[in-house]
Write a protein that holds these residues in place. Structure first.
Motif, PDB file in Angstrom:
ATOM      1  N   MET A  70       0.860  -1.176   0.000  1.00 46.72           N
ATOM      2  CA  MET A  70       0.000   0.000   0.000  1.00 46.72           C
ATOM      3  C   MET A  70       0.903   1.235   0.000  1.00 46.72           C
ATOM      4  N   HIS A 122       1.377  -5.635   3.600  1.00 51.06           N
ATOM      5  CA  HIS A 122       0.815  -6.832   4.218  1.00 51.06           C
ATOM      6  C   HIS A 122       1.445  -8.020   3.505  1.00 51.06           C
ATOM      7  N   TYR A 155      -8.270 -10.533   2.976  1.00 55.38           N
ATOM      8  CA  TYR A 155      -8.066  -9.242   3.624  1.00 55.38           C
ATOM      9  C   TYR A 155      -6.911  -8.486   2.947  1.00 55.38           C
ATOM     10  N   ASN A 158      -7.339  -4.952   0.531  1.00 52.00           N
ATOM     11  CA  ASN A 158      -6.867  -3.719   1.154  1.00 52.00           C
ATOM     12  C   ASN A 158      -6.893  -2.519   0.208  1.00 52.00           C
ATOM     13  N   ARG A 195     -10.631  -1.498  -0.239  1.00 50.10           N
ATOM     14  CA  ARG A 195     -11.157  -0.805   0.941  1.00 50.10           C
ATOM     15  C   ARG A 195     -10.615   0.619   1.053  1.00 50.10           C
ATOM     16  N   SER A 196      -9.383   0.819   0.588  1.00 50.33           N
ATOM     17  CA  SER A 196      -8.770   2.149   0.630  1.00 50.33           C
ATOM     18  C   SER A 196      -9.149   3.002  -0.583  1.00 50.33           C
TER      19      SER A 196
END
Length: 128
Positions: free
Chosen positions: A36, A41, A94, A98, A101-102
């Motif tokens: 990110m 992650h 997940y 990410n 979701r961002s």
């Protein structure tokens, strides 16, 4: 204090190259990842080294390659033990979701700096 070092494509690519280099050397199995803009992650399984050593190789190798005079990483890391296949899939999803979701991309497959990336992924809303 997070710095958005991975929003620069050359820096994000250098991180992914470092990650893949240590994977190819057999230090860990890499199951999923995402870089990110301001954090990463990873879902990995160390091979004949500790998790701490695997993370140390990744962080140290990248820091050396980037040659920054400023700290690149926060101290330590957060880990989660995966106990079964369901937890594995939950963590993998997940990680892949990410960027969605961002609001960086509409689909996980469109985010270049992720193991979910597929260059041939179709955008959900055709233009034109």
């Amino acid at each position: 204090m997070r710095r958005r070092i991975f929003q620069v494509p050359a820096t994000a690519n250098l991180f992914l190259e470092t990650l893949q280099e240590y994977r190819r050397q057999g230090h860990f199995k890499l199951h999923a990842f995402v870089a990110m803009p301001d954090h990463i992650h990873l879902l990995l399984t160390p091979q004949e080294i500790t998790l701490e050593r695997a993370i140390g190789l990744i962080k140290g190798g990248f820091s050396h390659k980037i040659g920054s005079k400023f700290p690149v990483w926060q101290r330590g890391f957060t880990d989660h033990r995966i106990r079964n296949g369901e937890e594995f899939e939950t963590r993998r999803e997940y990680i892949h979701q990410n960027p969605v979701r961002s609001r960086l991309v509409a689909q996980a497959e469109l985010y270049t700096y992720s193991s979910a990336y597929h260059p041939d992924a179709q955008k959900p809303y055709p233009s034109g």
